[in-house]
Write an enzyme that holds these catalytic residues in place. Sequence first.
Site, mmCIF file in Angstrom:
data_model
loop_
_atom_site.group_PDB
_atom_site.id
_atom_site.type_symbol
_atom_site.label_atom_id
_atom_site.label_comp_id
_atom_site.label_asym_id
_atom_site.label_seq_id
_atom_site.Cartn_x
_atom_site.Cartn_y
_atom_site.Cartn_z
ATOM 1 C CD GLN A 103 -41.427 -33.742 47.750
ATOM 2 O OE1 GLN A 103 -42.262 -33.719 48.663
ATOM 3 N NE2 GLN A 103 -40.170 -34.019 47.953
ATOM 4 C CB SER A 122 -49.713 -34.274 50.330
ATOM 5 O OG SER A 122 -48.552 -33.541 50.358
ATOM 6 C CD GLU A 178 -40.163 -33.779 52.713
ATOM 7 O OE1 GLU A 178 -39.180 -34.215 52.089
ATOM 8 O OE2 GLU A 178 -41.290 -34.304 52.690
ATOM 9 C CB SER A 218 -37.900 -43.673 56.948
ATOM 10 O OG SER A 218 -36.566 -44.095 56.774
ATOM 11 C CD GLU A 269 -36.660 -46.805 60.280
ATOM 12 O OE1 GLU A 269 -37.235 -46.080 59.446
ATOM 13 O OE2 GLU A 269 -37.211 -47.208 61.319
#
Lengths: 389, 389, 358, 358
Positions: free
Chosen positions: A108, A143, A226, A357, A359
Site C-alpha cells: 500500500q 510493509s 484496513e 492513529s 487520535e
Amino acid sequence: MDVLERTRALLAEHDPAGTDRLDFLRARFDAGLAWVHFPPGLGGLGAPRSEQAVVDAELAAARAPDNDPRRIGIGLGMAAPTILRYGTEEQKQRFLRPLWTGEEVWCQLFSEPGAGSDLAALGTRAVRDGDGWVVDGQKVWTSIAHAARWAILIARTDPDLPKHRGISYFVCDMTDPGVEVRPLRQLTGEAEFNEVFLTGVRIPDTHRIGAVGEGWQVAQTTLNNERVAIGGQATPREGGLIGVVADTWRARPELRTHELHQRLLKGWLDAEVIRQTGERLRQQLTSGQPGPEGAAMKLAFARLAQELSGLEVELLGEEGLGYDDWTMTRPEVVDFTGREAGYRYLRAKGNSIEGGSSEILRNVIAERVLGLPAEPRTDKDLPWKELPR
Amino acid sequence: MDVLERTRALLAEHDPAGTDRLDFLRARFDAGLAWVHFPPGLGGLGAPRSEQAVVDAELAAARAPDNDPRRIGIGLGMAAPTILRYGTEEQKQRFLRPLWTGEEVWCQLFSEPGAGSDLAALGTRAVRDGDGWVVDGQKVWTSIAHAARWAILIARTDPDLPKHRGISYFVCDMTDPGVEVRPLRQLTGEAEFNEVFLTGVRIPDTHRIGAVGEGWQVAQTTLNNERVAIGGQATPREGGLIGVVADTWRARPELRTHELHQRLLKGWLDAEVIRQTGERLRQQLTSGQPGPEGAAMKLAFARLAQELSGLEVELLGEEGLGYDDWTMTRPEVVDFTGREAGYRYLRAKGNSIEGGSSEILRNVIAERVLGLPAEPRTDKDLPWKELPR
Amino acid sequence: MSDLLYSEIEEELRSSVRDLLTDHCPPTAILARCEGPEPYDLPLWRSLAVGLGVAGLQVPETLGGAGASVREVAVVLEELGRSVAPVPYFGSSVLGLTALLACEDRELLPAVAAGELTATLAVPFSTAPGGPLPAVSVGPGGTLTGRITSVADALPADVLLVPAGGGLYAVEAATVTARTSLDLTRQLADVTLDATPARQLASHDGPVRQALLTGAGLLASEQLGLAEWCLTTTVGYLKERRQFGRQVGSFQALKHRLADLWLETVGGRAVARYAADALATGSPDTAIAVAVAQAHCGALAVRAAEECVQLHGGIGMTWEHPAHLYLKRAKADQLALGTPGHHRNTLAALADLPVPLP
Amino acid sequence: MSDLLYSEIEEELRSSVRDLLTDHCPPTAILARCEGPEPYDLPLWRSLAVGLGVAGLQVPETLGGAGASVREVAVVLEELGRSVAPVPYFGSSVLGLTALLACEDRELLPAVAAGELTATLAVPFSTAPGGPLPAVSVGPGGTLTGRITSVADALPADVLLVPAGGGLYAVEAATVTARTSLDLTRQLADVTLDATPARQLASHDGPVRQALLTGAGLLASEQLGLAEWCLTTTVGYLKERRQFGRQVGSFQALKHRLADLWLETVGGRAVARYAADALATGSPDTAIAVAVAQAHCGALAVRAAEECVQLHGGIGMTWEHPAHLYLKRAKADQLALGTPGHHRNTLAALADLPVPLP
C-alpha cells in the site's frame, strides 16, 4: 448445492494430499470458495459472509493448504475489497485471482512523510502522459514493499483543486524501474516497513481505480477495511496477548504481587470485553461494507495491547530488563508471540499509530458515530497548492 | 521592629481575653498585621508574604480571634487583591478594612447562565447614566450572596466592541433594591450558591474598578487569585480528604480488599505528590502575583478529590448506599469533612467546574505554560452583539 | 519542610553539565554507539567525572570529593536523564559511592570520588531497596563464587562492590559479560565469580541497603530529567508539525494531554527534590520520601516517553529518531530498584495503611 | 457463541416500554416525587407490570408469565435504566421472580408474575452473589426474627423473600422503615422482623444465590441503559451549547472523551447481552459472563454519569437538571450486588489467575 457440499466436491476432485499447493488454491478460487461473499467468477458465490467459516473449517479438517493470509493481508484486506467495489471488470479478472492465491503480493502506497494523519495532504504527483500517468514522490510506512508485485497507490492528479478532490487511485507495478524500496528501521530494531521512492514511474490509465479525482473516496473503502482487518478477527477467550501474560502468571508464582494481580484482572476483563464486542460486531455485519465500528475495535485493541505489553515487562522484573535481539531484519509478518516481552512492548506502540492513529479514530467516532460537529477547518476548500506547509 | 515584635506589641495592647472580637481585628488591621505583604495603612507592612505565618502562629498561640477566613474567602482571596492592584486610593481605604475584619462580606457576580467557561461572552449590561451606571442582567453560581454586603461585578459597557474589550469591573451594593438573590439548589441537596437577578441596579462611577472597558483584564487578577486560594493552602500530610479515607481504612479492617488497597495506596501517593507540589509552589512564590501554577494545583486537587471521594463510597459498601440528609439548607461555607461520604462524593463533582473548569485550566496550562498555539478562534474580533448564540 | 528549590550553585552545576552533554552527546552519537563494541562513552565519562569533577559531589573534601551533597548529585542525574548519556555515573557515583561512604574501609573511596576509578554495585538492577540479594558465597581466603545477573554499569567498571555472606566485598577481576538490554544507553552485564579474589569492605549489609535506598530515591531525578526532555521535545515538535492546515499542537485533545503530563512533571520535580533533600539531610522521613518519589517518577518517565513516541506519530517509531532511546531508558528505569507498584506497596507499612487480611 | 443481538420481538418490547416511560415518567415528575411521601410511582408500576404485562416476562406461561426469558427482562432494564424510573421492577421481577422460580413452592409465583403482587429479596442491596447473608433466626412455628438493612424495593413490596436459617421464607407483615438513600429513584429500607410469621419457600440457599447472580448479571443492562442516556444527553447538549463562538461539542478534547465513552458503552452492550443470554440459556459460562458484565458495566455507568455532570458544566450540578438522578443511581448500582472490584476479583478463581501468596 450449499457451500459445504461444494467444499466437499472440491476436496473430492483435488485431494489436498496429492495436489500442488498453488493448483489447489486456484481450484478453490475457481470453485467460488475463496471468499464466498464475493461474486461468482471472482472467487465467490455471492453467499453470506458468515458461510466462509463453514468452508474454512471443512478445509482445515482436510488439511488443505491455505493462502498464508497474514503474509498477503494487505491484498486480501485492503486491495481486494477496493478493487471489487471500484474496479473495472478487466481489473477484477486480472488482479483478484493471483492476489488471493498469494502468487502476487500487494502493498500500500498511501502515507507520506508530510501526510500521515492528514493523508489527504499528500504530495506525490501523477501527471497525465498519453494513455498513462507518470508518478513522482515519496511514500513511507509500506510493509512488505520489498516482496510486493503490485501496490495500491494514491497520488495527486490535480493540485489546483482542494486537497480531497485532486487525488486519484492507481495500481502501481512494483517492478517498474522507477520504484526504489528502502528498509525503514523501527524502534524494535526490525525494518518491518519501507520507504518507497517513486521516480518517473509509468502507470497505464487502465490501472486507475475509480474516476480521476475520486481517489479519496476510493481510499475510504481501503481504510475502513484496513481497520476491520486489524480489529475484526474472531478470537477465542485468552486469544492474543492476554493469553501470553496469563500463562506467565500461571507458570511463575514467584512473580506475583497484588499490584500486578489487580492490573492483570483488569487486563483480562478488558480483553474479554473487547472479544465479546468484536463478536457482537461480527454478528451485526451482514453486508460486506464495514462502518466506523471497525475504528472502535482498532482503538480498543491498541490500548489493550499497550496496557498488557507494558504489564508483561513489569511482571517479568529482571527479565524485563533484557531484549532478545536488536539485529535489523526485514520480516514479512509481525510475530507478536514468537518474540520476547520487550519486543511486544515496543511493537505495540505502533498499534495506535499505524493504519489510522488513535487520535484520528477518536475524531472519526466523535463525528461519524456521535454526530459531533467537526472542528473549524481552513484547509478543506483551498487549492492544495496553496495550503500552508 | 520585626513582625514578631509588632505582633507581641499588639497582644500587649489588646489582650485577646479582654478585648471585643471586632475591636481586636480592627486593631490588628491598623497595626499592619492583617496581611503583612499589603502596604502600610492598608492592613500590611509591605513585608514578604512568608512572614504572615509568624504573625498567625503567635496570634493563634495567644488565642486571639481570627476573621473566620473561610466565610469571607471571596473578599480575602479575590476582591482584596483586585482592589489592591486596580482600585483607587479612596476605594482601598473604603473597602479593605471592613472586608478583612469580616464586617462586610463580599461575593462575586461573574458567571452567567450563557457565559460559564466563556466568561467573556457575558451579557449583563451596565449603561452609563449621569455619574453612575444602571445594571441589568442575571448572574449565577454566586456563593454567600444572601449574606453579602458588596459584590465584585463584571458587566458589558460596550456591546459594539469585541467581547473581551467591552467589559468593565464594578463594586455592586448588594443592598440595592434592584438586587434579588435566589437560592440555587445543587445535586447535594444544599443551596450553597445563588442566582442573582439585577434589575436597574444603580452603581456610582466611583465604584468602578479599573478603566472603562478594562474589566476583563482586571478580572484576570481576581480569577488567578481564586485558583490559588483554592489550591494553594499549606496542608499537613494526610490533610484533607485522604486523611478521612485513611482513617476509615485503619478503623474498619472488615472493609479492606486488595482492590481497594491498591486504589488507596495510589490515592495516598497522589495526595502526597500534590502536597509536596503545593509546598514547592509556595517556596517559589516570592511575589504576590500568582501565575498559571495555581491553575495546575486546582486541576490536580479536583481530580484527587473526585478519585478519593468515589473510593470512599465504595469502601463503605452498604453504608455508601445511604445519604445523611437531602434537606435544602443555605450553608455559608463548604464543610467537606463534617458530612458523610455520599455528600463528599457529590460535592467533589463541583471541584472541576467551579472557579474555572478543569477543561479551561488545561487550555490555560497548554497555552500559557507550554506555549502551544491557541485553537482557531472566530469570536475574538467580532463585536459582541454580532456573536452567534 | 525541606528546601525544594534549586540553589544558585545547583543551577550553575546544571549549566555546566548540560553544556558538556549538549556538545559531546548528541542523540546521533548515542545511536551510532549503542550497537557497537563500546556502548559506553568513556571519554565523555572522563570529561564529566574528572574534567567537570562531578564524580564525587557528595563525598567530603577530606575524602577526595567535592563536599556537596546528594542534592547536587540529583541535579547531575536530571541532566543525564535529559540526555540519556551512556556514562556509568549512576553505577559509580550513586550506587558505588553511597556504598563506599557507608563502609568504614576508606581505601577505594578517594579514587572513585575523583573519577579515577569506576565502581558499581553488583546486584541485579531490578533489586528493590529491601529486596533479596544474589547468592554469592565466600570461600577460603575470602574469595567469592557466584553469578550476578543484569548488573548496571558493570561493563566499564574497574571495581565491583559485591554483596556476599551478609557483607560487602571489592572485586577487581570478575568475568563480566554483556547482556542484550532493553535500555540501549545503560547496558547490563552478568558477573561471574569463580573463587575470585576479593577484599571485604563491610561485614554487614548496611552499605548495600543504603546504596539501594539512595539509588531508588535519586533515580527519580534521572526520571524527571528524562520526562522533561520528552515533554519539551514533544511540545516543540507539535508546534512545528502541520496537519489539516494547522499546527498539530493547536488541537485541543493533544493540548489537554500535554497539560496533564506537565502537571505530573511538576509533581515529579517536587517529589524528586524532596527525596534528594531527605537523603542529603538524613531526614527521618527518608523512607517515605524515596517511596513517593520512585512510585511517582517511575511511572511519570514511562508515560512521558510513551506520549513522546505517540505524539510524534510515525517518525517517533523510527530508529533514527531519539524518542526510542528515552522510551527504553524509561521502561528499564521503571523496573530498576523496585517498580512503582513495589514502592507504592511499601507505603502500606510506612504510612500505616494495612494490607487486607487474606 | 451466543446471540448478542436483539430480536425483532425484543425491539418491539423496548419500544412499548420506552413509549410508556417517555409519556409517564419525565425527569420533572421523578424530581417532584423523590422527596415526597411516595418515592415510588405505583401507578406507573401498575401500567408497566399489568398494563404492558412485563412483570413476569421470563416466567413460563403455565405459571402465569409471558414465557419469554431474561433476555427480554434485560431489555426492560435497559429502558428503566435510561429513564431511572422509580418502580420496583428490579426487586420484584428480577430478584423476586428469580428466587421464586428456583423454589419448588409455586404459590406466590403467578401473582408476582402477573404484577398483582410486588415482591423483593430481603438482603442488603450491596450483597454480592457469593456474599454473606443477614442473620435472621427461625423461631418456633417458623416465625422470623432479625434486622435486614438497605433492602432495595422493600418500601412498595407486598411480600418479602427473606433468607433465614439457610433457606428462604415469605413474609408479608414485616416492619419496613425507609432509609435516606444516595439513589433518589430506588430508595432503600430497613426490614425488622420480630417473631414475624413467615412461610418457608425453600430449605436451601439455591434460590437466594440464583437471584443474586441473576440480579448482578441483569443489573448490567440497567447500567447500560443509564450510560446510554448519559452519553446521548451529553452529546445532545454539547451540540446545542455554544461557548467561544462555537458549539462546545466541536472541541476536540471533549470529542475524544466522548469517543472513549462511546467505546466503553459499545463494550457494555456486548457484555450485558452476553450475560443476559448466558443466564437465559443456563450456559456453563454464566459465572464468568456475569462477573465480566458487572465489572464492566458497574464502572461504565458511573463514568458515563460523571462525564454527563462534568460536561454539562454548572447546569449539571443543579438539582433541577436530571443528571444527578443518574449519577446517584449509577453510584448506588456500582455498590449493588458486588462492586466492579469484587466482580473482577471473582475472575481470579473463574479464569484461573491465582491470587498472590501472602
